[in-house]
Motif scaffolding. Sequence first.
Motif, PDB file in Angstrom:
ATOM      1  N   LEU A   2     -77.136 -95.940  37.153  1.00 37.56           N
ATOM      2  CA  LEU A   2     -75.751 -95.540  36.912  1.00 37.56           C
ATOM      3  C   LEU A   2     -75.550 -95.045  35.482  1.00 37.56           C
ATOM      4  CD1 LEU A   2     -73.915 -98.382  38.854  1.00 37.56           C
ATOM      5  CD2 LEU A   2     -74.149 -95.979  39.517  1.00 37.56           C
ATOM      6  N   TRP A   3     -76.371 -95.478  34.535  1.00 40.70           N
ATOM      7  CA  TRP A   3     -76.300 -94.936  33.170  1.00 40.70           C
ATOM      8  C   TRP A   3     -76.611 -93.452  33.191  1.00 40.70           C
ATOM      9  CZ3 TRP A   3     -75.214 -95.590  28.099  1.00 40.70           C
ATOM     10  CH2 TRP A   3     -75.868 -94.773  27.176  1.00 40.70           C
ATOM     11  N   ARG A   4     -77.662 -93.082  33.963  1.00 38.14           N
ATOM     12  CA  ARG A   4     -78.065 -91.677  34.006  1.00 38.14           C
ATOM     13  C   ARG A   4     -77.161 -90.847  34.916  1.00 38.14           C
ATOM     14  NH1 ARG A   4     -82.882 -94.560  33.907  1.00 38.14           N
ATOM     15  NH2 ARG A   4     -82.959 -94.653  36.202  1.00 38.14           N
ATOM     16  N   ASP A   5     -76.593 -91.499  35.944  1.00 38.07           N
ATOM     17  CA  ASP A   5     -75.794 -90.738  36.915  1.00 38.07           C
ATOM     18  C   ASP A   5     -74.602 -91.590  37.380  1.00 38.07           C
ATOM     19  OD1 ASP A   5     -74.788 -89.012  38.775  1.00 38.07           O
ATOM     20  OD2 ASP A   5     -76.468 -89.205  40.192  1.00 38.07           O
ATOM     21  N   PRO A   6     -73.524 -91.640  36.580  1.00 36.61           N
ATOM     22  CA  PRO A   6     -72.353 -92.452  36.954  1.00 36.61           C
ATOM     23  C   PRO A   6     -71.469 -91.702  37.964  1.00 36.61           C
ATOM     24  CG  PRO A   6     -71.974 -91.446  34.825  1.00 36.61           C
ATOM     25  CD  PRO A   6     -73.369 -91.042  35.244  1.00 36.61           C
ATOM     26  N   SER A   7     -72.006 -91.503  39.172  1.00 32.68           N
ATOM     27  CA  SER A   7     -71.280 -90.749  40.200  1.00 32.68           C
ATOM     28  C   SER A   7     -71.171 -91.582  41.463  1.00 32.68           C
ATOM     29  CB  SER A   7     -71.998 -89.434  40.506  1.00 32.68           C
ATOM     30  OG  SER A   7     -73.256 -89.699  41.128  1.00 32.68           O
ATOM     31  N   LEU A   8     -70.256 -91.162  42.346  1.00 29.95           N
ATOM     32  CA  LEU A   8     -70.104 -91.854  43.616  1.00 29.95           C
ATOM     33  C   LEU A   8     -71.358 -91.681  44.466  1.00 29.95           C
ATOM     34  CD1 LEU A   8     -68.398 -93.426  45.646  1.00 29.95           C
ATOM     35  CD2 LEU A   8     -67.342 -91.263  46.346  1.00 29.95           C
ATOM     36  N   ALA A   9     -71.989 -90.532  44.373  1.00 28.78           N
ATOM     37  CA  ALA A   9     -73.223 -90.307  45.145  1.00 28.78           C
ATOM     38  C   ALA A   9     -74.296 -91.301  44.729  1.00 28.78           C
ATOM     39  CB  ALA A   9     -73.703 -88.873  44.952  1.00 28.78           C
ATOM     40  N   ALA A  10     -74.480 -91.486  43.422  1.00 33.72           N
ATOM     41  CA  ALA A  10     -75.504 -92.422  42.940  1.00 33.72           C
ATOM     42  C   ALA A  10     -75.150 -93.854  43.348  1.00 33.72           C
ATOM     43  CB  ALA A  10     -75.634 -92.315  41.425  1.00 33.72           C
ATOM     44  N   LEU A  11     -73.883 -94.222  43.228  1.00 32.56           N
ATOM     45  CA  LEU A  11     -73.470 -95.574  43.603  1.00 32.56           C
ATOM     46  C   LEU A  11     -73.683 -95.798  45.095  1.00 32.56           C
ATOM     47  CD1 LEU A  11     -72.115 -98.286  42.973  1.00 32.56           C
ATOM     48  CD2 LEU A  11     -69.888 -97.166  43.321  1.00 32.56           C
ATOM     49  N   ALA A  12     -73.345 -94.801  45.940  1.00 30.12           N
ATOM     50  CA  ALA A  12     -73.532 -94.948  47.381  1.00 30.12           C
ATOM     51  C   ALA A  12     -75.010 -95.099  47.720  1.00 30.12           C
ATOM     52  CB  ALA A  12     -72.920 -93.751  48.100  1.00 30.12           C
ATOM     53  N   ASP A  13     -75.849 -94.327  47.059  1.00 30.44           N
ATOM     54  CA  ASP A  13     -77.289 -94.441  47.325  1.00 30.44           C
ATOM     55  C   ASP A  13     -77.827 -95.804  46.901  1.00 30.44           C
ATOM     56  OD1 ASP A  13     -77.482 -91.970  48.496  1.00 30.44           O
ATOM     57  OD2 ASP A  13     -78.064 -90.937  46.638  1.00 30.44           O
ATOM     58  N   LEU A  14     -77.347 -96.338  45.758  1.00 32.98           N
ATOM     59  CA  LEU A  14     -77.763 -97.666  45.319  1.00 32.98           C
ATOM     60  C   LEU A  14     -77.358 -98.729  46.329  1.00 32.98           C
ATOM     61  CD1 LEU A  14     -77.008 -97.688  41.474  1.00 32.98           C
ATOM     62  CD2 LEU A  14     -79.240 -97.939  42.564  1.00 32.98           C
TER      63      LEU A  14
END
Length: 850
Positions: free
Chosen positions: A147-159
């Motif tokens: 999330l530091w590198r990509d604070p987006s909803l897409a990154a959060l959903a994938d996590l």
Amino acid sequence: MNRAASVATVWIDAMRRGAGWVLLVSLLLTLVSLWVVVERFDISTDTTDMLSPDLPFRQRMIEMRDLFPESGDELVVAVEGATPGLAMDAATALAERLKAQSGMFQTVLAPAADPFFRRNGLLYLSLDDLEMLADDLSAAQPFLGTLWRDPSLAALADLLSEALTRVDSGDLPVPLDPVLEAISEVAEAQRRGDPAWLAWSDLMGGGGRADGTQLIVLRPVLDYGSLAPAARPMRAVRDAADDLGLTPARGVRVSMTGSVALDHEELASVEEGMGWAGVVSLTLVLSLLVLCFRSPRMVLAVLATLVMGLIWTAGLAFLAVGQLNLISIAFAVLFIGLSVDFGIHFGLRYREARRRPADHRDALATAARTTAGPLLLCAVAAAIAFYAFLPTDYVGLAQLGLIAGSGMFIALLANLSVLPALLTLLTPRIPAAPAATRRVSDRIARHSGTILILAGLAAVVAAPLALRVSFDFDPLHLKDPRTESVATLNRLTAAGAINPYTLAALADSPEAARDLADWLAELPEVAGTRTVARYVPADQEAKLYILEDLGYILDPAFTGRRASPSDDARTRRAVDRLRTRLAAAGADNVAAARLDAALAELGADPATLRDLEGRLLQTLPGRLNGLKESLQAETFGLSDLPPSILAREIATDGRVKVTVTPAGGRDPDSLRRFVDAVRRLVPDPTGSPVTILAAGRAVGGAFATAGVIALAGVGLLLAIVLRRGRDLLLVALPLLLAAEITMAGAALLGVSFNFANLIVLPLLVGLGVASGVHLVTRARETAAGIAVMDGSTPRAVAFSALTTVGSFGSIALSSHPGTASMGVLLTLALAATLVATMTVLPALLARGRR
């Protein structure tokens, strides 16, 4: 009094002959006085300044202000967020914006924006809490790095999708259900249209206030040449908040309190309450004067005289004392109440003489001869009652006494000069007299015994109630609770963010301050203590060791190139994958099923998903940046603290402040127990509880002193002039009964005497004495006894009281508690005075004739 009548007859005849010149000179004097008022207008809302600076508690307050110059005239900005992260980010941005306005603010103290506290914030956690936080953050390192590198909803959903696949294998390093539940709450709120954001500070285990509140303490540059010295800096705060988009719709509320905001809004509250009340009052007064005189020209003459005299008195006030206060500004109430009394008595006696019939010259001479003595006696008696406060420590009322006492002579001069001149120039038509009747005097004479018995019963019943009257000298209780500053103060006090009822003591060193704080903290009346030592956390070496290990784990997460912003298509695909995982896990996981349902209800519209992304991730970058910065903490001591903190905790002479918080309520008894307990260890603490209690004692002593002087002075004057003990009692008994009923009524209505409404008491004396004197001297003049009630004097007494009630009774509906209480007590006091004077006094006259 005969000598006064002779002089007044000559004087008023001169005013008649030179009426044009009298009016011209009066208008010029009015213009000069008005210029003085405009140029020198200044009002202090600081209630402590109403008491003598020579009082011991005021001396200690002044000493503390000198020792801590950074703590005066504060404007406290409360930044309240839907989450702690929102509050912290908003406070940081707002503080930086305000710091750039150095010409508007002398200092800006904001821990959320201070690099020192951002760097060392984790050191203020306990050792156990820091270890738990470090364990949680270490376990979450892979997620934080992503999330530091990509604070987006897409990154959060994938996590979240990846985490759901690892739940069954049992190798998930952090609990997932709390995260799913928190995201569900935000998504459900979005579906309802409610404001909600994800609290990353809670999920990460710390940071920010639990209630999402940050405080910014400002020392604004005040423009004392303006009627609203704090208007510009307060406007600057609001403009900065608006420019930054800090609004409730975006999860942030910015409000102001502190001494500067409280004083500013109190003045505005008083002005607002007086504005519409002034229209109502003017309408009532005009209606009553028209009903009284039934001659528009006489009404105009009395009103013009009143206005000119009021402006002259206001000019004298600002020349004599400079800055007025919340009590001395009430001289207008006293002046109008008594000046209109003078005008009504003179005007009605003039009208009575014209009806005999008599020409204008003879009518003025008759009015002068019959009213000059009583008016002079009333003016001197009222002035004595007001001047009685001059030798007391109650500076606010001493100022009022000086202005109002001098105003009585101005009112007398105006009504014996301007009013005759205006009557000469306007030549009012006098309506025919109504059919003569003695029904009033006959009824009072027939029922005089009953009236006196009822008056005696009223005195007996009112006595124990009058003893229950209370005095409330807490300045916060005088302020409108609906104003932003008071509402904010009450909200922050209830949340424990601040406490306006603390005490402060001084110790010779930090060590002595720590020991004193420990001793005070053991008192049952004390909720807590604090010193500058609270800013230097314990176990720093052990905590830094934990942070060093945490840094080895987290530093790799805070490196790497930031990803490009996610597009709508990628976000949609990631959310679809997450919903697939949620549906698969939902059979056995309530939290997963809840989030799946919430996302289904939201739908996949790109704008909706962008809104969700903002709600979930808006505050994450600030928390991650803050966490990265806090890993750079270093050991520090007292001398390393920011100068802004040291200046508020360590005096200019090196002594250290100990702040003590009460454990009880805000009522006087609780505050008294708190102060007495602290004084057993600290002889001379300072703070609002000491001020409230000491002010109460000082005001009580002032009224006792002034009461003795006023009673002795007025009593001696009346005894010398009236020369009959019976006449003295005729004036005094109705007044004493009215005072007793007023105090009993205040107790029944739950209205406490305070700094604002205390002017009711001198006004009660002034009008009470005036009404009694007019009736008694008219009865002596005509040797008519009870028949005096059939002449113009009772009408003048009644309309005098009614016009004063009409002038200021409407302020009882004001939103300002102090002003409203003044209106309630004025109405009650004047009603009691009118009833007592118009019933008890003539009943006594009737019994005396038998």
